[in-house]
Motif scaffolding. Structure first.
Motif, PDB file in Angstrom:
ATOM      1  N   ASP A 149       0.828  -1.483   0.086  1.00  0.00           N
ATOM      2  CA  ASP A 149      -0.212  -0.252  -0.208  1.00  0.00           C
ATOM      3  C   ASP A 149       0.646   1.856   0.073  1.00  0.00           C
ATOM      4  N   GLY A 150       0.581   2.233  -0.408  1.00  0.00           N
ATOM      5  CA  GLY A 150       1.337   3.233  -0.630  1.00  0.00           C
ATOM      6  C   GLY A 150       2.221   3.160  -1.980  1.00  0.00           C
ATOM      7  N   ALA A 151       2.870   2.370  -1.883  1.00  0.00           N
ATOM      8  CA  ALA A 151       3.867   1.844  -3.019  1.00  0.00           C
ATOM      9  C   ALA A 151       3.603   3.318  -4.948  1.00  0.00           C
ATOM     10  N   ALA A 152       4.421   3.647  -5.004  1.00  0.00           N
ATOM     11  CA  ALA A 152       4.406   4.881  -6.529  1.00  0.00           C
ATOM     12  C   ALA A 152       4.954   3.239  -7.633  1.00  0.00           C
ATOM     13  N   ILE A 153       4.348   3.076  -8.153  1.00  0.00           N
ATOM     14  CA  ILE A 153       4.843   2.395  -9.771  1.00  0.00           C
ATOM     15  C   ILE A 153       4.303   3.242 -11.423  1.00  0.00           C
ATOM     16  N   TYR A 154       5.319   2.573 -11.678  1.00  0.00           N
ATOM     17  CA  TYR A 154       5.818   3.636 -12.596  1.00  0.00           C
ATOM     18  C   TYR A 154       6.217   2.212 -14.204  1.00  0.00           C
ATOM     19  N   ALA A 155       5.539   2.680 -14.691  1.00  0.00           N
ATOM     20  CA  ALA A 155       5.459   1.234 -15.403  1.00  0.00           C
ATOM     21  C   ALA A 155       5.756   1.799 -17.089  1.00  0.00           C
ATOM     22  N   LYS A 156       6.186   1.389 -17.991  1.00  0.00           N
ATOM     23  CA  LYS A 156       6.697   1.140 -19.916  1.00  0.00           C
ATOM     24  C   LYS A 156       6.692   0.476 -20.145  1.00  0.00           C
ATOM     25  N   GLU A 157       5.823  -0.576 -21.240  1.00  0.00           N
ATOM     26  CA  GLU A 157       5.995  -1.152 -21.831  1.00  0.00           C
ATOM     27  C   GLU A 157       7.231  -0.868 -22.872  1.00  0.00           C
ATOM     28  N   ILE A 158       7.962  -2.304 -22.880  1.00  0.00           N
ATOM     29  CA  ILE A 158       9.145  -2.435 -23.645  1.00  0.00           C
ATOM     30  C   ILE A 158       9.417  -3.352 -24.923  1.00  0.00           C
ATOM     31  N   LYS A 159       8.240  -4.552 -24.883  1.00  0.00           N
ATOM     32  CA  LYS A 159       7.887  -5.460 -26.138  1.00  0.00           C
ATOM     33  C   LYS A 159       6.660  -5.457 -25.524  1.00  0.00           C
ATOM     34  N   PHE A 213       6.747  -5.613 -19.744  1.00  0.00           N
ATOM     35  CA  PHE A 213       6.408  -3.822 -18.745  1.00  0.00           C
ATOM     36  C   PHE A 213       8.235  -4.303 -17.629  1.00  0.00           C
ATOM     37  N   LEU A 214       8.807  -2.284 -18.389  1.00  0.00           N
ATOM     38  CA  LEU A 214       9.238  -2.449 -17.062  1.00  0.00           C
ATOM     39  C   LEU A 214       8.418  -1.488 -16.116  1.00  0.00           C
ATOM     40  N   LEU A 215       8.858  -1.867 -14.967  1.00  0.00           N
ATOM     41  CA  LEU A 215       8.584  -1.380 -13.491  1.00  0.00           C
ATOM     42  C   LEU A 215       9.171  -0.528 -12.727  1.00  0.00           C
ATOM     43  N   ALA A 273       8.969  -7.383 -16.036  1.00  0.00           N
ATOM     44  CA  ALA A 273       7.709  -8.352 -15.997  1.00  0.00           C
ATOM     45  C   ALA A 273       7.294  -8.773 -17.668  1.00  0.00           C
ATOM     46  N   HIS A 274       5.687 -10.191 -17.572  1.00  0.00           N
ATOM     47  CA  HIS A 274       4.653  -9.591 -18.389  1.00  0.00           C
ATOM     48  C   HIS A 274       3.476 -10.032 -17.684  1.00  0.00           C
ATOM     49  N   PHE A 275       2.341  -8.927 -18.275  1.00  0.00           N
ATOM     50  CA  PHE A 275       1.509  -8.529 -17.875  1.00  0.00           C
ATOM     51  C   PHE A 275       0.333  -9.207 -18.978  1.00  0.00           C
ATOM     52  N   ASP A 276      -0.920  -9.523 -18.613  1.00  0.00           N
ATOM     53  CA  ASP A 276      -2.361  -9.604 -20.458  1.00  0.00           C
ATOM     54  C   ASP A 276      -1.938  -8.549 -20.898  1.00  0.00           C
ATOM     55  N   CYS A 277      -1.690  -7.198 -20.132  1.00  0.00           N
ATOM     56  CA  CYS A 277      -2.252  -5.721 -20.651  1.00  0.00           C
ATOM     57  C   CYS A 277      -2.105  -5.284 -19.968  1.00  0.00           C
ATOM     58  N   PHE A 278      -1.745  -3.703 -19.976  1.00  0.00           N
ATOM     59  CA  PHE A 278      -1.448  -2.317 -19.400  1.00  0.00           C
ATOM     60  C   PHE A 278      -1.837  -2.421 -17.944  1.00  0.00           C
ATOM     61  N   GLY A 279      -3.405  -2.368 -18.661  1.00  0.00           N
ATOM     62  CA  GLY A 279      -4.515  -2.634 -17.187  1.00  0.00           C
ATOM     63  C   GLY A 279      -4.334  -3.851 -15.358  1.00  0.00           C
ATOM     64  N   SER A 280      -3.768  -4.424 -16.390  1.00  0.00           N
ATOM     65  CA  SER A 280      -3.224  -5.413 -15.189  1.00  0.00           C
ATOM     66  C   SER A 280      -2.529  -5.183 -14.490  1.00  0.00           C
ATOM     67  N   GLU A 321      -1.014  -9.744 -10.348  1.00  0.00           N
ATOM     68  CA  GLU A 321      -0.203 -10.452 -10.233  1.00  0.00           C
ATOM     69  C   GLU A 321       0.263 -10.811 -11.994  1.00  0.00           C
ATOM     70  N   PRO A 322       2.388 -10.057 -11.649  1.00  0.00           N
ATOM     71  CA  PRO A 322       2.060 -10.571 -13.070  1.00  0.00           C
ATOM     72  C   PRO A 322       2.923 -11.665 -13.745  1.00  0.00           C
ATOM     73  N   GLU A 323       2.158 -12.231 -14.696  1.00  0.00           N
ATOM     74  CA  GLU A 323       2.219 -14.053 -15.813  1.00  0.00           C
ATOM     75  C   GLU A 323       3.328 -13.991 -15.116  1.00  0.00           C
ATOM     76  N   GLN A 324       4.679 -13.146 -15.642  1.00  0.00           N
ATOM     77  CA  GLN A 324       6.144 -14.029 -15.251  1.00  0.00           C
ATOM     78  C   GLN A 324       6.821 -12.926 -14.881  1.00  0.00           C
ATOM     79  N   ILE A 325       7.997 -12.877 -14.325  1.00  0.00           N
ATOM     80  CA  ILE A 325       8.973 -11.782 -13.512  1.00  0.00           C
ATOM     81  C   ILE A 325      10.326 -12.422 -14.266  1.00  0.00           C
ATOM     82  N   MET A 326      10.745 -11.527 -15.198  1.00  0.00           N
ATOM     83  CA  MET A 326      11.903 -11.901 -16.159  1.00  0.00           C
ATOM     84  C   MET A 326      12.930 -11.092 -15.509  1.00  0.00           C
ATOM     85  N   PHE A 327      13.069 -10.413 -14.449  1.00  0.00           N
ATOM     86  CA  PHE A 327      14.160  -9.679 -14.645  1.00  0.00           C
ATOM     87  C   PHE A 327      13.443  -8.852 -12.631  1.00  0.00           C
ATOM     88  N   TYR A 328      14.868  -8.868 -11.923  1.00  0.00           N
ATOM     89  CA  TYR A 328      14.295  -8.085 -10.596  1.00  0.00           C
ATOM     90  C   TYR A 328      15.410  -7.575 -10.106  1.00  0.00           C
TER      91      TYR A 328
END
Length: 105
Positions: free
Chosen positions: A32-42, A46-48, A65-72, A77-84
């Motif tokens: 709660d209270g986290a600021a999330i910034y996202a950009k679709e890279i493919k 998304f890079l978050l 991470a892979h999400f089914d769409c930006f709105g998700s 939860e992301p479908e897959q996390i590729m880098f953290y």
């Protein structure tokens, strides 16, 4: 020496300049209270950057991470996390800044 708050503000300005979009979240994936910034890279990848509410350098996370769409983002939860990356000290912050610069190429 710069304060952690100033470093975080620098990162937020950099994210906005690099066309990241601030995402509101209502799900349980982020604190709660986290600021999330996202950009679709493919397509649906998304890079978050997640900055936790206390704006402390130890509470910045970067992930690809892979999400089914930006709105998700922020709802599911992301479908897959590729880098953290969790930023814990000044060396991590330097790496983070280099990674952010590379992400626009």
């Amino acid at each position: 020496m710069k304060s952690n708050y100033m470093e975080c503000q620098k990162i937020i300005r950099m994210l906005k300049h690099k066309e990241f979009i601030k995402v509101s979240h209502t799900g349980n994936c982020f604190e709660d209270g986290a600021a999330i910034y996202a950009k679709e890279i493919k397509e649906n990848i998304f890079l978050l950057f997640v900055i936790l509410k206390d704006i402390d350098i130890e509470n910045i996370q970067a992930l690809i991470a892979h999400f089914d769409c930006f709105g998700s983002i922020g709802l599911k939860e992301p479908e897959q996390i590729m880098f953290y990356l969790s930023i814990k000290d000044k060396n991590d912050l330097h790496y983070f800044e280099q990674y952010l610069k590379a992400s626009v190429n």
